[in-house]
Motif scaffolding. Structure first.
Motif, short mmCIF file in Angstrom:
data_model
loop_
_atom_site.label_atom_id
_atom_site.label_comp_id
_atom_site.label_asym_id
_atom_site.label_seq_id
_atom_site.Cartn_x
_atom_site.Cartn_y
_atom_site.Cartn_z
N ALA A 30 0.82 -1.21 0.00
CA ALA A 30 0.00 0.00 0.00
C ALA A 30 0.86 1.26 0.00
N GLU A 31 1.91 1.29 0.79
CA GLU A 31 2.76 2.48 0.86
C GLU A 31 3.43 2.76 -0.48
N ALA A 32 3.95 1.73 -1.12
CA ALA A 32 4.63 1.90 -2.41
C ALA A 32 3.65 2.32 -3.51
N VAL A 33 2.46 1.74 -3.51
CA VAL A 33 1.46 2.09 -4.53
C VAL A 33 1.15 3.58 -4.46
N GLY A 34 1.06 4.11 -3.25
CA GLY A 34 0.75 5.52 -3.07
C GLY A 34 1.79 6.47 -3.65
N LYS A 35 2.98 5.98 -3.92
CA LYS A 35 4.06 6.81 -4.46
C LYS A 35 4.22 6.69 -5.98
N LEU A 36 3.46 5.79 -6.60
CA LEU A 36 3.61 5.54 -8.03
C LEU A 36 2.79 6.51 -8.87
N LEU A 37 3.27 6.78 -10.07
CA LEU A 37 2.53 7.55 -11.06
C LEU A 37 1.56 6.57 -11.73
N MET A 38 0.25 6.80 -11.53
CA MET A 38 -0.78 5.91 -12.09
C MET A 38 -1.83 6.71 -12.85
N PRO A 39 -2.51 6.10 -13.82
CA PRO A 39 -3.53 6.81 -14.58
C PRO A 39 -4.67 7.30 -13.70
N PRO A 40 -5.24 8.46 -14.01
CA PRO A 40 -6.37 8.98 -13.25
C PRO A 40 -7.54 8.00 -13.17
N ALA A 41 -7.75 7.22 -14.20
CA ALA A 41 -8.88 6.26 -14.22
C ALA A 41 -8.75 5.21 -13.12
N ASP A 42 -7.54 4.99 -12.61
CA ASP A 42 -7.32 3.98 -11.58
C ASP A 42 -7.65 4.48 -10.17
#
Length: 146
Positions: free
Chosen positions: A112-124
């Motif tokens: 969860a912590e790492a996911v929060g730092k990733l560049l992800m598409p707005p749709a996600d």
């Protein structure tokens, strides 16, 4: 000039939420792709007449070289980008084998912590809102609420 979002069709995309040991599998888009370098849930577009679950199994095989079992719907989300409109259908899946980055730039398993730092598409965004609490709790995406 007409608004292309009003005249274009909606692109239907399927994606996998695969969780192991409190980590979710994400893939990174290749250079030159729409939203290049963004991390995303593995999946892809439906082909004409294709059922969503079958499309997801096909996409996982093509992109990651493993077999997927579609377990249950996870979250559905509509998003209008300036250049296209997308209906994103995500499903909890289990994977057989070790995924390899065949159709993506790279892949990884993220807590969860790492996911929060990733560049992800707005749709996600809405999918992540549902997923993050489950990762924090260490539960898999397919676990029933408890």
């Amino acid at each position: 000039m007409p608004d292309s979002r009003k005249t274009s069709s909606i692109l239907i995309v399927v994606a996998a939420v695969a969780v192991r040991e409190g980590r979710v599998l994400l893939t990174r888009r290749k250079p030159g792709a729409h939203l290049e370098h963004h991390w995303e849930f593995p999946g892809g577009k439906l082909e004409p007449g294709e059922e969503p679950a079958h499309a997801l199994i096909r996409e996982i095989e093509e992109e990651l070289g493993v077999e997927a079992t579609v377990e249950a719907p996870f979250a559905f989300n509509y998003h209008a980008y300036p250049e296209k409109r997308v209906l994103l259908l995500t499903y909890a899946v289990s994977l057989a084998g070790r995924p390899e980055p065949l159709g993506c730039a790279e892949l990884g398993w993220f807590d969860a912590e790492a996911v929060g730092k990733l560049l992800m598409p707005p749709a996600d965004g809405p999918i992540l809102e549902r997923l993050i609490p489950r990762l924090v709790a260490g539960r898999s995406a397919g676990d029933p609420p408890g």
